[in-house]
Design an enzyme around this catalytic site. Sequence first.
Site, short mmCIF file in Angstrom:
data_model
loop_
_atom_site.label_atom_id
_atom_site.label_comp_id
_atom_site.label_asym_id
_atom_site.label_seq_id
_atom_site.Cartn_x
_atom_site.Cartn_y
_atom_site.Cartn_z
N LYS A 181 28.93 46.35 43.55
CA LYS A 181 29.19 45.56 42.34
C LYS A 181 27.87 45.20 41.66
CE LYS A 181 31.89 41.45 40.92
NZ LYS A 181 32.70 40.30 41.39
N SER A 223 37.30 39.84 39.47
CA SER A 223 36.27 40.42 38.64
C SER A 223 35.66 41.71 39.18
CB SER A 223 35.16 39.39 38.43
OG SER A 223 34.48 39.12 39.63
N SER A 238 38.08 37.40 43.44
CA SER A 238 37.54 38.58 42.74
C SER A 238 37.43 39.85 43.58
CB SER A 238 36.17 38.25 42.15
OG SER A 238 36.32 37.44 41.02
#
Lengths: 426, 92
Positions: A29, A104, A128
């Site tokens: 990420k 997210s 997330s």
Amino acid sequence: MTDYNAYIATDTIEGADDGPLAGRTVAVKDNISTKGVQTTCGSAMLDGYVPPYDATVVERLKDAGATIPGKTNMDEFGMGTTTETSAYGAVENPAAEGRVPGGSSGGSAAVVAAGDADMALGSDTGGSVRCPAAFCGVVGIKPTYGLVSRYGLVAYANSLEQIGPIARSVEDAAELLEVIAGPDERDGTTRDAREHGTDYDFAAAADGDVDGLSLGVPTELLDGADERVVETFWDAIDELEAQGASYHEVDLPSVEHAVEAYYVIAMSEASSNLARFDGVRYGQDGGEGNWNESFAQSREAGFGEEVKRRVLLGTYALSAGYHDKYYKKAQDARAWVKQDFDEALTDADVLASPTMPVPPMKRGESLDDPLTMYLADANTTPVNLANLPAISVPAGETDDGLPVGLQLVGPAFGEKTIIRAGSALA
Amino acid sequence: MSDNAVDGDEVAHIADLARIDLDDGEVERFTEQFGEILAAFEALDEVPETDREADLTNVMRPDEVREGLTQEEALQNAPDSEAGQFKGPKVS
């Protein structure tokens, strides 16, 4: 390479020749620092920012022999449930066309679901990792607070977040967790699981043995959920029962207030954490004017609307006259949630709920209605407030083919218990 | 109109405290959204006062010099620098 817009950049980082993850790809990420490779957090503020050091988890991936195929797209600074707030464009859901991938860590879940990477790292502040895992039909683990180092993770809300693995099977996710877990002298909040009555043999725990497992089902987390989701959830519970598990309903009255408490705490911490972005050491140059003018211009240009919304609300919640009303009450709620979970987990090995109360939303539906988007985090946020571990595994699909996730929550440092339970399904 | 409503001036004041310039459209949207969001946060009033069991451990380490970033590394992402230092906006 697929075109789900799941990667922000595809610079390859090679790991060591040998190790437990040799020959495997682990996407990372884009809020996790990679030395020499741009790390944007999905924000225009950090466009072109190149960290001079690796996050601890990235060092551990490289030492374990993993190849990092790229940095994945995400809601800006982790602020979103749909991966639509990224400055680099929205991510599509490879498992459900026209729907959001969840957020997210939407890019991380999407590359795993699409088969572009074997595994991925996300970060989970209020769901997330688990939300995009559920929406993309893959597995995601949010570890116990303190199990994984946050050194090098660009902070959104420090007291809530953990880096966690996403993979197509529970065993793979457990294997990745094994590599990244463990104390780190550069993160004072990490703890050694061995001092908490367990060990790090997570992958071995993925044996699918749920005979005698006791599941608690918090009724509050089913009440407001979409009918199609509830139906799929019970199908998964039936399957666990068929394999020898049993379930009983439990009451967790505190969770009714968890999502509000979560947002007050997360926004408050964000307002402080994101104060560092002033366009001097990094970030968008604020241009002419005095300090205050220049900072305000840098932040106007660099932050997207959701980030501004949260920083402002956090500033408000911490401001004189409102601190007791919002922040202090939210901390009470957090303590209450923690007590409730601890109590429920004395009578059950794990607590089970749908990961998300709704199936993946249609793309473009959520951006104009932030409150509705926040409330979709009702089932995941209590776990972060309570510092507990949780896994999301595919529970099945709705009749119209939309993925549904089953969330299993365990006691602190009970990763092996949730991995074992989840591995009976995936 | 509920007690939670904030007006445009308040939004602008908070934005000033947070050092974020907003355009008029943002002020207008935030004014409406903040009213709704703060009304939802109002539910926290029902939360009972709860004891917080703090499980705190001292994690301080001896203050020893360690390897850190070089000056060049520390400056590599700065929009502006001069003579090996960060260059910020003028003070007044």
